[in-house]
Scaffold this active site. Structure first.
Site, mmCIF file in Angstrom:
data_model
loop_
_atom_site.group_PDB
_atom_site.id
_atom_site.type_symbol
_atom_site.label_atom_id
_atom_site.label_comp_id
_atom_site.label_asym_id
_atom_site.label_seq_id
_atom_site.Cartn_x
_atom_site.Cartn_y
_atom_site.Cartn_z
ATOM 1 N N TYR A 1 -0.346 8.480 -2.437
ATOM 2 C CA TYR A 1 -0.308 8.337 -3.897
ATOM 3 C C TYR A 1 -1.460 9.095 -4.578
ATOM 4 O O TYR A 1 -1.361 9.446 -5.753
ATOM 5 C CB TYR A 1 -0.459 6.856 -4.293
ATOM 6 C CG TYR A 1 0.741 5.970 -4.048
ATOM 7 C CD1 TYR A 1 1.915 6.445 -3.477
ATOM 8 C CD2 TYR A 1 0.702 4.624 -4.426
ATOM 9 C CE1 TYR A 1 3.005 5.604 -3.269
ATOM 10 C CE2 TYR A 1 1.791 3.777 -4.229
ATOM 11 C CZ TYR A 1 2.934 4.270 -3.642
ATOM 12 O OH TYR A 1 4.005 3.438 -3.449
ATOM 13 N N GLY A 2 -2.537 9.304 -3.854
ATOM 14 C CA GLY A 2 -3.822 9.696 -4.454
ATOM 15 C C GLY A 2 -3.850 10.988 -5.233
ATOM 16 O O GLY A 2 -4.723 11.184 -6.070
ATOM 17 N N CYS B 1 -4.201 -1.027 -2.272
ATOM 18 C CA CYS B 1 -4.280 0.429 -2.384
ATOM 19 C C CYS B 1 -5.134 0.679 -3.611
ATOM 20 O O CYS B 1 -4.795 0.221 -4.702
ATOM 21 C CB CYS B 1 -2.860 0.975 -2.579
ATOM 22 S SG CYS B 1 -2.759 2.688 -3.112
ATOM 23 N N GLU C 1 -5.378 9.804 8.620
ATOM 24 C CA GLU C 1 -3.971 9.705 9.072
ATOM 25 C C GLU C 1 -3.765 10.487 10.377
ATOM 26 O O GLU C 1 -2.958 10.115 11.214
ATOM 27 C CB GLU C 1 -3.023 10.238 7.987
ATOM 28 C CG GLU C 1 -3.085 9.467 6.676
ATOM 29 C CD GLU C 1 -1.967 8.443 6.491
ATOM 30 O OE1 GLU C 1 -0.986 8.493 7.227
ATOM 31 O OE2 GLU C 1 -2.121 7.575 5.607
ATOM 32 N N CYS D 1 -11.164 3.342 -1.163
ATOM 33 C CA CYS D 1 -9.859 3.716 -0.614
ATOM 34 C C CYS D 1 -9.719 2.953 0.690
ATOM 35 O O CYS D 1 -10.660 2.919 1.495
ATOM 36 C CB CYS D 1 -9.796 5.227 -0.372
ATOM 37 S SG CYS D 1 -8.309 5.757 0.512
ATOM 38 N N THR D 2 -8.559 2.364 0.905
ATOM 39 C CA THR D 2 -8.367 1.513 2.090
ATOM 40 C C THR D 2 -8.393 2.295 3.408
ATOM 41 O O THR D 2 -8.495 1.692 4.475
ATOM 42 C CB THR D 2 -7.034 0.734 2.002
ATOM 43 O OG1 THR D 2 -6.013 1.645 1.618
ATOM 44 C CG2 THR D 2 -7.133 -0.383 0.993
ATOM 45 N N HIS D 3 -8.300 3.617 3.335
ATOM 46 C CA HIS D 3 -8.406 4.404 4.564
ATOM 47 C C HIS D 3 -9.859 4.540 5.032
ATOM 48 O O HIS D 3 -10.112 4.758 6.215
ATOM 49 C CB HIS D 3 -7.888 5.821 4.345
ATOM 50 C CG HIS D 3 -6.400 5.946 4.375
ATOM 51 N ND1 HIS D 3 -5.605 5.537 3.356
ATOM 52 C CD2 HIS D 3 -5.563 6.446 5.324
ATOM 53 C CE1 HIS D 3 -4.339 5.788 3.653
ATOM 54 N NE2 HIS D 3 -4.291 6.335 4.844
ATOM 55 N N ASP E 1 0.868 -1.181 0.000
ATOM 56 C CA ASP E 1 0.000 0.000 0.000
ATOM 57 C C ASP E 1 0.904 1.231 0.000
ATOM 58 O O ASP E 1 2.094 1.137 0.322
ATOM 59 C CB ASP E 1 -0.887 -0.001 1.253
ATOM 60 C CG ASP E 1 -1.801 1.227 1.305
ATOM 61 O OD1 ASP E 1 -2.411 1.548 0.273
ATOM 62 O OD2 ASP E 1 -1.876 1.878 2.360
ATOM 63 N N SER E 2 0.319 2.385 -0.304
ATOM 64 C CA SER E 2 1.078 3.635 -0.264
ATOM 65 C C SER E 2 1.478 3.987 1.163
ATOM 66 O O SER E 2 2.350 4.818 1.373
ATOM 67 C CB SER E 2 0.240 4.761 -0.831
ATOM 68 O OG SER E 2 -0.912 4.932 -0.049
ATOM 69 N N THR F 1 -5.710 3.421 -5.214
ATOM 70 C CA THR F 1 -5.080 4.290 -6.204
ATOM 71 C C THR F 1 -4.166 3.469 -7.103
ATOM 72 O O THR F 1 -4.263 3.530 -8.334
ATOM 73 C CB THR F 1 -4.289 5.410 -5.495
ATOM 74 O OG1 THR F 1 -5.191 6.157 -4.680
ATOM 75 C CG2 THR F 1 -3.630 6.330 -6.488
#
Lengths: 261, 261
Positions: B38-39, B69, B148, B180-182, B6-7, B71
């Site tokens: 990365y997005g 990820c 984050e 998005c994994t977040h 992942d980023s 993105t």
């Protein structure tokens, strides 16, 4: 040429200030937007990036280097100075001098990224020159993404600015250093939330004055600098967003050259 | 081993899902937090990073690769597949299948980073399988920095989530893909703002199911995978913040190994 680098686009506020203060000097800018932002990254990684960026600017003919990024200035100035023998300007010291000249009650606030604030560079430099000053610092990690999104006047941005500034307002600071090159773009919201009695110090203007003073006192360096009024832009990632923002900040057309470091 | 990249830290939600779905399998994770996020970066830069990350995981003994990820999945899957002959899983297709099974009225919303949304990969894949579906996409670039920062339940976050979701709510979507994994970490706020009638699809669970199905149908690949229940974590930048968040997501102690790509 005068070489300037930043983690991305924030340093363009410094480019604007240099062009205004030293019109005619040739500039070469490097924006490391393939690895932006620096502010949440470790000391070791920031130093590694800053050394690569400096080396690139020197390879392009830069004779003096401006680190137009508070995070890199906070963490990597010593490493750059030890590695490359070149006149080096960072954005911390000029802002500190300016704040000490401005502040009446020596109650000084500083806002910046996590890396900048946790480096403690501002309190260290302020107290070295003026031990009786009191310094209150606040990391504001969400302001960079908000600026990058162009959310300069949205209510959400004003709420977040307010939340970050409350601890500084409580301390009744009379001077506030914008310790990140992105923050001048939020100056209006920041001034509104911190109050009219607090003077805001914008490091991009302070660093341009400091470079101009240096060149006046060091004509042998000044004579090495080409002066055809050209600015060349290099970036590690070409995006439409960067192009647009650069043109908004500089109020002119900008051609971006791609380079991978 | 199963290799996952992942980023940064978002892909850890996929690690968690894989550990739950395939307990005992050895995993090797790479989080590219020295270059995160990365997005907002260009297609070319994201592909370059994704190829480097894949090569690193293969060098560590990975026999299958999960691009955890959205993105990188959106932009770089074809390039990885053309460069390396390895079973490759991305997080888009499983979420698309799951959304099509779930949606009653075929009014499907997708949220993701700028790069993911502008790649148009979700509408393309959904319409390839079900031409009558209607897809409404929304880039939400501020959600990654909010996650984050750990601002999961703050009023400012809820306001920003609401602002992003209004256009999708107006379209009366019945299914919303978290592209998005977040975003699974904001699921509560997203569900509250989009409304109870909309089913949320979390791609981390969908991809774990898809990997498990694949291994069951391909015992010759499954037999190559070591199964001692170990997960090894590599990152391109070691920060305390990453360490803490990883331990919160995975609910266990995590040792981070540093690697510079």
């Amino acid at each position: 040429m005068i070489g300037i680098f930043d983690s991305g686009m924030g340093g363009l506020t410094t480019v604007r200030a240099i062009i205004e203060r030293l019109p005619g000097y040739d500039l070469v800018y490097f924006g490391d937007n393939a690895r932006t932002p620096y502010g949440n990254k470790s000391r070791e990684t920031i130093i590694h990036y800053a050394l690569q960026n400096t080396e690139f600017l020197l390879s392009q003919g830069a004779k003096i280097i401006i680190v137009a990024c508070n995070t890199a200035s906070s963490v990597a100035t010593d490493s750059i100075q030890q590695t490359y023998h070149v006149p080096l300007f960072e954005v911390i010291s000029p802002a500190v001098d300016c704040a000490l000249q401005t502040s009446k009650h020596l109650q000084i606030g500083v806002i910046g990224t996590k890396a900048t604030i946790s480096s403690n560079i501002y309190p260290f430099k302020i107290k070295a020159k003026c031990p009786e000053a009191r310094v209150f610092s606040q990391a504001c990690p969400l302001l960079v993404p908000l600026v990058e999104e162009g959310w300069l006047n949205k209510p959400e941005t004003r709420m977040i600015v307010k939340k970050y500034l409350i601890p500084l307002k409580t301390r009744q600071i009379d001077t506030l250093i914008l310790g990140c090159t992105h923050y001048p773009l939020l100056k209006k919201s920041i001034q509104a939330k911190i109050g009219k009695r607090t003077t805001i110090i914008d490091s991009s203007i302070a660093v341009a004055d400091s470079v101009a003073d240096y060149l006046q006192s060091n004509p042998e360096i000044d004579s090495q600098l080409s002066k055809q009024g050209q600015t060349t832009f290099y970036v590690s990632d070409v995006t439409e967003h960067f192009q647009k923002t650069a043109e908004t900040i500089l109020k002119r057309r900008v051609h971006l050259n791609y380079v991978r470091l």
